[in-house]
Design an enzyme around this catalytic site. Sequence first.
Site, PDB file in Angstrom:
ATOM      1  N   LYS A 113       0.961  -1.255   0.088  1.00  0.00           N
ATOM      2  CA  LYS A 113      -0.217  -0.034  -0.020  1.00  0.00           C
ATOM      3  C   LYS A 113       0.950   1.380   0.120  1.00  0.00           C
ATOM      4  O   LYS A 113       0.586   2.143  -0.529  1.00  0.00           O
ATOM      5  CB  LYS A 113      -0.860   0.002   1.160  1.00  0.00           C
ATOM      6  CG  LYS A 113      -1.914  -1.125   1.269  1.00  0.00           C
ATOM      7  CD  LYS A 113      -3.454  -0.690   1.126  1.00  0.00           C
ATOM      8  CE  LYS A 113      -4.266  -2.135   0.981  1.00  0.00           C
ATOM      9  NZ  LYS A 113      -5.381  -1.502   0.376  1.00  0.00           N
ATOM     10  N   LYS A 194      -3.955  -8.024  -8.304  1.00  0.00           N
ATOM     11  CA  LYS A 194      -5.075  -8.619  -8.117  1.00  0.00           C
ATOM     12  C   LYS A 194      -6.274  -7.491  -8.550  1.00  0.00           C
ATOM     13  O   LYS A 194      -6.006  -6.256  -8.279  1.00  0.00           O
ATOM     14  CB  LYS A 194      -5.214  -8.798  -6.538  1.00  0.00           C
ATOM     15  CG  LYS A 194      -5.743  -7.745  -5.532  1.00  0.00           C
ATOM     16  CD  LYS A 194      -5.871  -8.404  -4.247  1.00  0.00           C
ATOM     17  CE  LYS A 194      -6.497  -7.147  -3.296  1.00  0.00           C
ATOM     18  NZ  LYS A 194      -7.543  -7.310  -2.523  1.00  0.00           N
ATOM     19  N   LYS A 197     -11.031  -2.611  -5.883  1.00  0.00           N
ATOM     20  CA  LYS A 197     -11.867  -1.486  -6.184  1.00  0.00           C
ATOM     21  C   LYS A 197     -11.092  -0.219  -6.234  1.00  0.00           C
ATOM     22  O   LYS A 197     -11.512   0.576  -7.020  1.00  0.00           O
ATOM     23  CB  LYS A 197     -12.461  -1.190  -4.441  1.00  0.00           C
ATOM     24  CG  LYS A 197     -13.209  -2.452  -3.952  1.00  0.00           C
ATOM     25  CD  LYS A 197     -13.905  -1.872  -2.828  1.00  0.00           C
ATOM     26  CE  LYS A 197     -14.236  -2.958  -1.829  1.00  0.00           C
ATOM     27  NZ  LYS A 197     -13.196  -3.135  -0.600  1.00  0.00           N
TER      28      LYS A 197
HETATM   29  N1  AQP Z   1      -9.088  -9.838  -6.343  1.00  0.00           N
HETATM   30  C1  AQP Z   1      -9.618 -10.691  -5.219  1.00  0.00           C
HETATM   31  N2  AQP Z   1      -9.834 -11.819  -5.390  1.00  0.00           N
HETATM   32  C2  AQP Z   1     -10.325 -12.793  -4.232  1.00  0.00           C
HETATM   33  N3  AQP Z   1     -10.750 -12.284  -3.263  1.00  0.00           N
HETATM   34  C3  AQP Z   1     -10.801 -10.672  -3.072  1.00  0.00           C
HETATM   35  N4  AQP Z   1     -11.029 -10.130  -1.982  1.00  0.00           N
HETATM   36  C4  AQP Z   1     -10.698  -8.535  -2.404  1.00  0.00           C
HETATM   37  N5  AQP Z   1     -10.157  -8.783  -3.645  1.00  0.00           N
HETATM   38  C5  AQP Z   1      -9.956  -9.983  -3.934  1.00  0.00           C
HETATM   39  C6  AQP Z   1     -11.544 -10.329  -0.743  1.00  0.00           C
HETATM   40  O1  AQP Z   1     -12.813  -9.478  -0.598  1.00  0.00           O
HETATM   41  C7  AQP Z   1     -12.883  -9.635   0.710  1.00  0.00           C
HETATM   42  C8  AQP Z   1     -13.173  -8.037   1.332  1.00  0.00           C
HETATM   43  O2  AQP Z   1     -11.954  -7.365   0.897  1.00  0.00           O
HETATM   44  P1  AQP Z   1     -11.901  -5.814   1.318  1.00  0.00           P
HETATM   45  O3  AQP Z   1     -12.774  -4.890   0.594  1.00  0.00           O
HETATM   46  O4  AQP Z   1     -11.954  -6.147   2.781  1.00  0.00           O
HETATM   47  O5  AQP Z   1     -10.546  -5.402   1.084  1.00  0.00           O
HETATM   48  P2  AQP Z   1      -9.522  -5.599  -0.194  1.00  0.00           P
HETATM   49  O6  AQP Z   1      -9.004  -6.973  -0.111  1.00  0.00           O
HETATM   50  O7  AQP Z   1      -8.270  -4.340  -0.103  1.00  0.00           O
HETATM   51  O8  AQP Z   1     -10.508  -5.304  -1.519  1.00  0.00           O
HETATM   52  P3  AQP Z   1     -10.049  -4.645  -2.518  1.00  0.00           P
HETATM   53  O9  AQP Z   1     -11.033  -4.683  -3.669  1.00  0.00           O
HETATM   54  O10 AQP Z   1      -8.666  -4.639  -3.195  1.00  0.00           O
HETATM   55  O11 AQP Z   1      -9.892  -3.239  -1.862  1.00  0.00           O
HETATM   56  P4  AQP Z   1      -9.233  -2.031  -2.041  1.00  0.00           P
HETATM   57  O12 AQP Z   1      -8.857  -1.670  -3.553  1.00  0.00           O
HETATM   58  O13 AQP Z   1      -9.830  -0.638  -1.332  1.00  0.00           O
HETATM   59  O14 AQP Z   1      -8.020  -2.333  -1.293  1.00  0.00           O
HETATM   60  C9  AQP Z   1     -11.650 -10.117   1.623  1.00  0.00           C
HETATM   61  O15 AQP Z   1     -11.757 -11.320   1.801  1.00  0.00           O
HETATM   62  C10 AQP Z   1     -10.644 -10.170   0.399  1.00  0.00           C
HETATM   63  O16 AQP Z   1      -9.634 -11.176   0.402  1.00  0.00           O
END
Ligand code: AQP
Length: 329
Positions: A113, A194, A197
Amino acid sequence: MAKEIVVSGVRPTGELHLGNYLGAIKQFVELQDKYKTFFFIADLHAITEPQDPKKLGRQILEVAALYLACGLDPKKTTLFIQSQISEHLELSHILGTLTPVGELNRMTQYKEKIQEGQPANFGLFAYPVLMAADILVYNADAVPVGEDQRQHLEFARTIARKFNSRYGKMFREPKALTQKTGARLMGLDDPSKKMSKSAKSPDNYIGLLDNSDEIRRKIRVAVTDSGREIKYDSDRKPAISNLLSIYSLIANFPIPELEKKYKDRGYAEFKKDLGEVLVQKLSSIQKQYRALAKNQQKIKKILEDGAKEARKTAGKTMSEVRRKIGFLG
Ligand code: AQP
């Protein structure tokens, strides 16, 4: 016999996407039948990265509505907003006193990050400690996690052990529930990163609320690998392997069967079918979502009831923790 406890959450940081659904929420829906489950909206974690206060409330309710639209049932599971249960923060402070700074310095997600340009604030640095508190405050037996959260869960297990050895047996060491496929969906525009969002381009992900044309278009323009063979090989064909994982999970169809079905049929036909399968699945989630979104009061009531229920368990844990530490009162 009492059911085992499962805890997890999703951050309201933007539009939820297929990775969140296939890597997390779909699994939550299956788990609610077998376990005693606590699923929350991780707003405290969301603000470790800057959020617009004018949008955050809406994003929180959107995650709640999507949880419900995807099939979480408040009769079977406890749904709540993380910041409404102050015990998470109290336990986080206590666990923080058992956490060597060096251990947090080694956390891959934090380093990534910072590299991406996120401000290096203490909340982001201490994210794994709060996540450990989220889990331990319900004394969870298991946590469904995507591959990216494995290291944080290992940290939660370590800190549970540390607490137990310093203050006496209190916490279980939660195990990871990881799916084989879908644990880490990759970006449609770049299969080396990955699906996320906060990706710069919306073509990185399929939003759960994307309309049908948008879904078809995003799959059509998704990057593919050289050659034309539809074969799962994450090293040599990362893009098509990612699309195969998505297809397999959304249609409940094993990858080898898909490989057979699309033998000699080329990327275009495969992508066209995948687009349709996604449109079908997401339309049904969106239909539920739209019906719920009209009734915000109902969603708020579900979250209030969930918070009451969560507070009971979290409150009990904290009374015991305080007593073990030697606090008065
Ligand atoms: N690409 C992914 N593949 C599989 N699982 C995923 N998760 C997120 N991205 C993927 C799973 O979704 C759950 C919730 O995630 P989160 O919103 O708490 O945080 P994150 O992992 O940081 O999700 P993002 O989409 O990548 O958000 P940003 O961009 O804001 O950092 C978790 O169980 C995660 O593993």
